[in-house]
Design a protein around this motif. Structure first.
Motif, PDB file in Angstrom:
ATOM      1  N   ALA A  11       0.852  -1.191   0.000  1.00 21.34           N
ATOM      2  CA  ALA A  11       0.000   0.000   0.000  1.00 21.34           C
ATOM      3  C   ALA A  11       0.883   1.233   0.000  1.00 21.34           C
ATOM      4  CB  ALA A  11      -0.923   0.005   1.212  1.00 21.34           C
ATOM      5  N   GLU A  21       0.902   5.591  -0.424  1.00 18.18           N
ATOM      6  CA  GLU A  21       0.153   6.848  -0.434  1.00 18.18           C
ATOM      7  C   GLU A  21       1.101   7.981  -0.805  1.00 18.18           C
ATOM      8  OE1 GLU A  21      -2.668   9.532   2.549  1.00 18.18           O
ATOM      9  OE2 GLU A  21      -2.327   7.396   2.950  1.00 18.18           O
ATOM     10  N   SER A  28      -2.859  -7.336  -5.377  1.00 22.41           N
ATOM     11  CA  SER A  28      -3.643  -6.638  -4.347  1.00 22.41           C
ATOM     12  C   SER A  28      -2.924  -5.411  -3.802  1.00 22.41           C
ATOM     13  CB  SER A  28      -3.990  -7.605  -3.206  1.00 22.41           C
ATOM     14  OG  SER A  28      -4.709  -8.714  -3.696  1.00 22.41           O
ATOM     15  N   ALA A  29      -2.188  -4.729  -4.653  1.00 21.91           N
ATOM     16  CA  ALA A  29      -1.502  -3.497  -4.240  1.00 21.91           C
ATOM     17  C   ALA A  29      -2.456  -2.311  -4.364  1.00 21.91           C
ATOM     18  CB  ALA A  29      -0.253  -3.268  -5.082  1.00 21.91           C
ATOM     19  N   VAL A  30      -2.236  -1.311  -3.507  1.00 21.89           N
ATOM     20  CA  VAL A  30      -3.084  -0.115  -3.496  1.00 21.89           C
ATOM     21  C   VAL A  30      -2.208   1.119  -3.619  1.00 21.89           C
ATOM     22  CG1 VAL A  30      -4.760   1.239  -2.190  1.00 21.89           C
ATOM     23  CG2 VAL A  30      -4.812  -1.262  -2.063  1.00 21.89           C
ATOM     24  N   GLN A  39      -2.646   5.187  -3.589  1.00 15.66           N
ATOM     25  CA  GLN A  39      -3.463   6.375  -3.383  1.00 15.66           C
ATOM     26  C   GLN A  39      -2.663   7.581  -3.866  1.00 15.66           C
ATOM     27  OE1 GLN A  39      -6.542   6.718  -2.276  1.00 15.66           O
ATOM     28  NE2 GLN A  39      -7.030   4.739  -1.375  1.00 15.66           N
ATOM     29  N   VAL A  70      -5.306  -4.751  -8.403  1.00 16.15           N
ATOM     30  CA  VAL A  70      -4.582  -3.541  -8.015  1.00 16.15           C
ATOM     31  C   VAL A  70      -5.522  -2.347  -8.100  1.00 16.15           C
ATOM     32  CG1 VAL A  70      -2.730  -1.963  -8.681  1.00 16.15           C
ATOM     33  CG2 VAL A  70      -2.323  -4.427  -8.663  1.00 16.15           C
ATOM     34  N   ARG A  71      -5.443  -1.464  -7.116  1.00 17.17           N
ATOM     35  CA  ARG A  71      -6.247  -0.244  -7.102  1.00 17.17           C
ATOM     36  C   ARG A  71      -5.333   0.965  -7.239  1.00 17.17           C
ATOM     37  NH1 ARG A  71     -11.422  -0.337  -5.145  1.00 17.17           N
ATOM     38  NH2 ARG A  71     -11.159   1.808  -4.436  1.00 17.17           N
ATOM     39  N   MET A  72      -5.647   1.822  -8.214  1.00 21.04           N
ATOM     40  CA  MET A  72      -4.930   3.087  -8.382  1.00 21.04           C
ATOM     41  C   MET A  72      -5.967   4.199  -8.358  1.00 21.04           C
ATOM     42  SD  MET A  72      -1.969   2.354 -11.238  1.00 21.04           S
ATOM     43  CE  MET A  72      -0.572   1.296 -10.864  1.00 21.04           C
ATOM     44  N   VAL A  73      -5.905   5.024  -7.348  1.00 18.28           N
ATOM     45  CA  VAL A  73      -6.894   6.088  -7.175  1.00 18.28           C
ATOM     46  C   VAL A  73      -6.189   7.444  -7.222  1.00 18.28           C
ATOM     47  CG1 VAL A  73      -8.676   7.041  -5.677  1.00 18.28           C
ATOM     48  CG2 VAL A  73      -8.323   4.564  -5.764  1.00 18.28           C
ATOM     49  N   THR A 125      -3.988   8.424  -9.253  1.00 18.14           N
ATOM     50  CA  THR A 125      -2.564   8.229  -9.496  1.00 18.14           C
ATOM     51  C   THR A 125      -2.145   8.879 -10.818  1.00 18.14           C
ATOM     52  OG1 THR A 125      -2.719   6.119  -8.344  1.00 18.14           O
ATOM     53  CG2 THR A 125      -0.736   6.496  -9.628  1.00 18.14           C
ATOM     54  N   GLY A 163      -8.713  -5.129 -11.654  1.00 19.25           N
ATOM     55  CA  GLY A 163      -8.188  -3.930 -11.009  1.00 19.25           C
ATOM     56  C   GLY A 163      -9.138  -2.752 -11.107  1.00 19.25           C
TER      57      GLY A 163
END
Length: 219
Positions: free
Chosen positions: A40, A42, A58-60, A62, A79-82, A84, A99
């Protein structure tokens, strides 16, 4: 294009050489044969970095920035990229499965032989990007902006387009026939070079008529 079959982590040709990633991301870093498992981040600043034969599970992410980074032969699952920053990045031989990309800035990016599979792309900015041999398989593309982008040999099998924008895009061999929905918010006049099915054409007809100022009246 021939869309490759999905692969599990253990099926990657470099899987046996992967080592767990444990350190922070750094600007202009070189990351090779690494596995980002459940990581994770940020506000990570990793611009101008190289990611080669790297797996993300399962990487995040932010926000943060990967501007002008290069991704060669990468595998991303869940994978979540918010928010980014992926502007001006280069992707070659990438696979992104299950993702989420939300509010990601990918303008000016170059993607070649990249597959998005069962991904949700929400408000992703691909303006002025170059996509070659790219497939969106069973994806949701909501408010995705392809304005001014170059799309060559791009396919959307099983995907839903909702509010997509194509103003001034240049399309070559773009196949929309297998998309489950074509919600085009802007750029209907710039869809030359794309292929649609007859039912899709009927669905698009009212919007196309309005775009060219054609009045349709019966009786």
């Amino acid at each position: 294009m021939r869309i490759p079959k999905p692969r599990e982590l253990t099926q990657l040709p470099y899987a046996h050489g992967l080592e767990p990633f444990t350190g922070p991301l750094e600007r202009a870093g070189a990351y090779e044969r690494l596995h980002f498992d459940g990581s994770a981040f940020e506000d990570a600043e990793a611009g101008r970095s190289l990611f080669s034969e790297v797996a993300f599970s399962s990487a995040v992410f932010q926000r943060g920035s990967f501007r002008r980074s290069r991704f060669d032969d990468v595998w991303l699952h869940a994978v979540r990229m918010v928010g980014t920053d992926l502007a001006d990045t280069t992707w070659l031989d990438g696979e992104l499965t299950a993702g989420v990309l939300a509010g990601a800035e990918a303008h000016g990016a170059e993607l070649r032989r990249v597959v998005f599979r069962q991904c949700k792309l929400d408000s992703v900015n691909f303006r002025a990007a170059t996509l070659r041999e790219v497939a969106f398989v069973d994806c949701l593309l909501r408010d995705v902006d392809f304005g001014g982008a170059i799309l060559t040999d791009v396919h959307f099998p099983g995907s839903t387009l909702d509010g997509a924008r194509f103003e001034k895009a240049r399309l070559t061999k773009v196949d929309l026939r297998e998309a489950t929905a074509l919600g085009i918010a802007a750029g209907l006049g710039d869809l030359g070079g794309a292929t649609v099915s007859t039912p899709q054409l009927f669905d698009l007809a009212p919007a196309l008529a309005a775009h060219i100022g054609l009045t349709v009246e019966d009786g």
